[in-house]
Scaffold this motif. Structure first.
Motif, PDB file in Angstrom:
ATOM      1  N   PRO A  80       0.837  -1.221   0.000  1.00 54.36           N
ATOM      2  CA  PRO A  80       0.000   0.000   0.000  1.00 54.36           C
ATOM      3  C   PRO A  80       0.861   1.256   0.000  1.00 54.36           C
ATOM      4  O   PRO A  80       1.914   1.313   0.632  1.00 54.36           O
ATOM      5  CB  PRO A  80      -0.807  -0.130   1.300  1.00 54.36           C
ATOM      6  N   LYS A  81       0.405   2.252  -0.724  1.00 55.22           N
ATOM      7  CA  LYS A  81       1.098   3.541  -0.767  1.00 55.22           C
ATOM      8  C   LYS A  81       0.130   4.645  -0.353  1.00 55.22           C
ATOM      9  O   LYS A  81      -1.078   4.541  -0.547  1.00 55.22           O
ATOM     10  CB  LYS A  81       1.649   3.809  -2.164  1.00 55.22           C
ATOM     11  N   GLU A  82       0.691   5.686   0.209  1.00 57.62           N
ATOM     12  CA  GLU A  82      -0.132   6.768   0.740  1.00 57.62           C
ATOM     13  C   GLU A  82      -0.807   7.524  -0.383  1.00 57.62           C
ATOM     14  O   GLU A  82      -0.214   7.753  -1.451  1.00 57.62           O
ATOM     15  CB  GLU A  82       0.730   7.711   1.567  1.00 57.62           C
ATOM     16  N   LEU A  83      -2.049   7.905  -0.143  1.00 59.40           N
ATOM     17  CA  LEU A  83      -2.789   8.667  -1.135  1.00 59.40           C
ATOM     18  C   LEU A  83      -2.207  10.067  -1.282  1.00 59.40           C
ATOM     19  O   LEU A  83      -1.712  10.649  -0.315  1.00 59.40           O
ATOM     20  CB  LEU A  83      -4.265   8.769  -0.737  1.00 59.40           C
ATOM     21  N   MET A  91     -11.013   8.776   5.288  1.00 57.03           N
ATOM     22  CA  MET A  91     -11.819   7.584   5.082  1.00 57.03           C
ATOM     23  C   MET A  91     -11.501   6.594   6.187  1.00 57.03           C
ATOM     24  O   MET A  91     -10.414   6.609   6.770  1.00 57.03           O
ATOM     25  CB  MET A  91     -11.538   6.964   3.716  1.00 57.03           C
ATOM     26  N   ASN A  92     -12.461   5.731   6.471  1.00 56.72           N
ATOM     27  CA  ASN A  92     -12.248   4.699   7.482  1.00 56.72           C
ATOM     28  C   ASN A  92     -11.779   3.387   6.874  1.00 56.72           C
ATOM     29  O   ASN A  92     -11.669   2.390   7.566  1.00 56.72           O
ATOM     30  CB  ASN A  92     -13.525   4.467   8.279  1.00 56.72           C
ATOM     31  N   MET A  93     -11.513   3.378   5.563  1.00 58.37           N
ATOM     32  CA  MET A  93     -11.008   2.196   4.879  1.00 58.37           C
ATOM     33  C   MET A  93     -10.026   2.623   3.798  1.00 58.37           C
ATOM     34  O   MET A  93     -10.114   3.724   3.260  1.00 58.37           O
ATOM     35  CB  MET A  93     -12.143   1.385   4.231  1.00 58.37           C
ATOM     36  N   GLY A  94      -9.083   1.718   3.493  1.00 61.40           N
ATOM     37  CA  GLY A  94      -8.170   1.976   2.402  1.00 61.40           C
ATOM     38  C   GLY A  94      -8.841   1.800   1.052  1.00 61.40           C
ATOM     39  O   GLY A  94      -9.953   1.276   0.939  1.00 61.40           O
ATOM     40  N   VAL A  95      -8.148   2.233   0.031  1.00 65.19           N
ATOM     41  CA  VAL A  95      -8.672   2.177  -1.337  1.00 65.19           C
ATOM     42  C   VAL A  95      -8.013   1.017  -2.073  1.00 65.19           C
ATOM     43  O   VAL A  95      -6.787   0.841  -2.007  1.00 65.19           O
ATOM     44  CB  VAL A  95      -8.404   3.496  -2.083  1.00 65.19           C
ATOM     45  N   PHE A 140      -4.543   4.952   2.584  1.00 67.16           N
ATOM     46  CA  PHE A 140      -3.581   4.309   1.692  1.00 67.16           C
ATOM     47  C   PHE A 140      -4.347   3.599   0.588  1.00 67.16           C
ATOM     48  O   PHE A 140      -5.539   3.303   0.727  1.00 67.16           O
ATOM     49  CB  PHE A 140      -2.714   3.296   2.454  1.00 67.16           C
ATOM     50  N   GLN A 141      -3.669   3.350  -0.508  1.00 63.18           N
ATOM     51  CA  GLN A 141      -4.291   2.622  -1.607  1.00 63.18           C
ATOM     52  C   GLN A 141      -3.452   1.404  -1.967  1.00 63.18           C
ATOM     53  O   GLN A 141      -2.222   1.436  -1.895  1.00 63.18           O
ATOM     54  CB  GLN A 141      -4.484   3.515  -2.833  1.00 63.18           C
ATOM     55  N   LEU A 142      -4.148   0.354  -2.332  1.00 60.54           N
ATOM     56  CA  LEU A 142      -3.515  -0.906  -2.719  1.00 60.54           C
ATOM     57  C   LEU A 142      -3.828  -1.167  -4.185  1.00 60.54           C
ATOM     58  O   LEU A 142      -5.000  -1.188  -4.585  1.00 60.54           O
ATOM     59  CB  LEU A 142      -4.040  -2.048  -1.848  1.00 60.54           C
ATOM     60  N   ASP A 143      -2.788  -1.358  -4.980  1.00 54.68           N
ATOM     61  CA  ASP A 143      -2.945  -1.577  -6.420  1.00 54.68           C
ATOM     62  C   ASP A 143      -2.688  -3.042  -6.755  1.00 54.68           C
ATOM     63  O   ASP A 143      -1.660  -3.614  -6.349  1.00 54.68           O
ATOM     64  CB  ASP A 143      -1.985  -0.694  -7.217  1.00 54.68           C
ATOM     65  N   ILE A 144      -3.613  -3.631  -7.486  1.00 53.49           N
ATOM     66  CA  ILE A 144      -3.481  -4.998  -7.985  1.00 53.49           C
ATOM     67  C   ILE A 144      -3.516  -4.940  -9.505  1.00 53.49           C
ATOM     68  O   ILE A 144      -4.475  -4.417 -10.089  1.00 53.49           O
ATOM     69  CB  ILE A 144      -4.603  -5.906  -7.464  1.00 53.49           C
TER      70      ILE A 144
END
Length: 324
Positions: A80-83, A91-95, A140-144
């Protein structure tokens, strides 16, 4: 020759067969008659021949490669990387973002590739969101990222299985292992793990139901189910076509049974990966211990012999140089 009018259908994600094999209803009927369909109900609830390998790329932290029959998929997961501040909001959840790309040699219909990539990415994101513990990386966001190397049907379900393995390899917290499978019904015959040609036949039947000899009220459709067996939860279930409630439940039970078989395969692959990593760590630890022991010996020689004597004792003559 009857002209086929293709209609948009994001759920039937099978490969577009080249050379327009099914240009008339009779062509589709001939192909369907040539299929091996000994019984209308499947007797073996098992996945295709499956190959899964975790950690196939050394340049990224999480990666997996999967072959499901002739369908080949590669998945990559980055930490995960910071937005970015400009786009970040409390937000209460990551992206979670999923991206799907076809290799240049994976399909012959290049015009439909961008739309298929967007549809598959959207459906893959919906399937993976319930699995990832997004509360652990706020803002944070997680890219797949998924690369399609070959498509012979069951593309979305294969991508879901491959991404699940890549997530565990990356060390991302998940609620459970996720597995997915596909089933369809056509002319009262049920097909588990349908091929790309079968999906194409079903897709064109839906686009030309008024021009075929098949009755419009006859059941035909496809279902994709992604499940988490530990909690007996369904992460995603997508359906298209005309299915009665009884048939829908029947196909759902079939896909869940296949998912359980796939889960055992995934568990075996991940367990083997952990053992391999443990053996690698032990080997690296042993090599480091030998290197430390060698350095300690050098230090002891320096203390006892002195620098000049140590250097002279380690100078070796070149055997190819003649002495004068």
């Amino acid at each position: 020759m009857l002209k086929v009018t293709q209609t948009k259908n994001s759920l039937l994600d099978g490969a577009v067969v080249a050379d327009e094999l099914y240009t008339t209803p009779q062509d589709g009927k001939d192909f369907f008659e040539s299929l091996d369909k000994s019984a209308k109900e499947p007797t073996k609830l098992a996945p295709r021949n499956t190959f899964i390998r975790a950690g196939v790329l050394t340049t990224v932290r999480g990666s997996a490669y999967m072959e499901y029959g002739n369908t080949k998929v590669l998945a990559i997961v980055a930490p995960p990387k910071e937005l970015i501040r400009a786009s970040a909001r409390r937000m209460n959840m990551g992206v979670l973002n999923c991206y799907v790309n076809f290799a240049a040699f994976a399909t012959g219909d290049l015009e439909s590739v961008p739309e298929r990539e967007r549809n598959l990415a959207s459906m893959l994101t919906k399937a993976m969101e319930p699995v990832v513990c997004r509360t652990e990386f706020l803002n944070f966001q997680l890219d797949i990222r998924v690369l399609i190397l070959d498509d012979d049907g069951c593309l979305l379900s294969t991508a879901i299985n491959c991404c699940g393995v890549a997530l565990v390899e990356c060390g991302i917290s998940t609620y459970d292992l996720i597995t997915a499978s596909t089933a369809c019904i056509y002319q009262e015959h049920i097909f588990l793990n349908p091929s790309a040609k079968m999906e194409e036949l079903l897709w064109k039947h839906r686009g030309n139901s008024s021009n075929t000899s098949t009755p419009s009220d006859q059941e035909h459709g496809l279902i994709i189910t992604a499940s988490m067996d530990t909690f007996e939860q369904i992460a995603q279930c997508q359906q298209c076509g005309y299915l009665t409630p009884d048939t829908y439940v029947k196909l759902l039970d079939y896909t869940l049974a296949v998912n359980k078989s796939l889960r055992q395969i995934v568990r075996g692959v991940l367990t083997k990966r952990v053992k391999e990593q443990h053996e690698l760590d032990l080997r690296e630890k042993a090599e480091n211990a030998l290197e430390d022991q060698r350095l300690e010996g050098i230090i002891e020689k320096l203390k006892t012999q002195g620098l000049d004597e140590f250097i002279q004792s380690n100078i070796k003559e070149d055997p190819y140089v003649k002495r004068q």
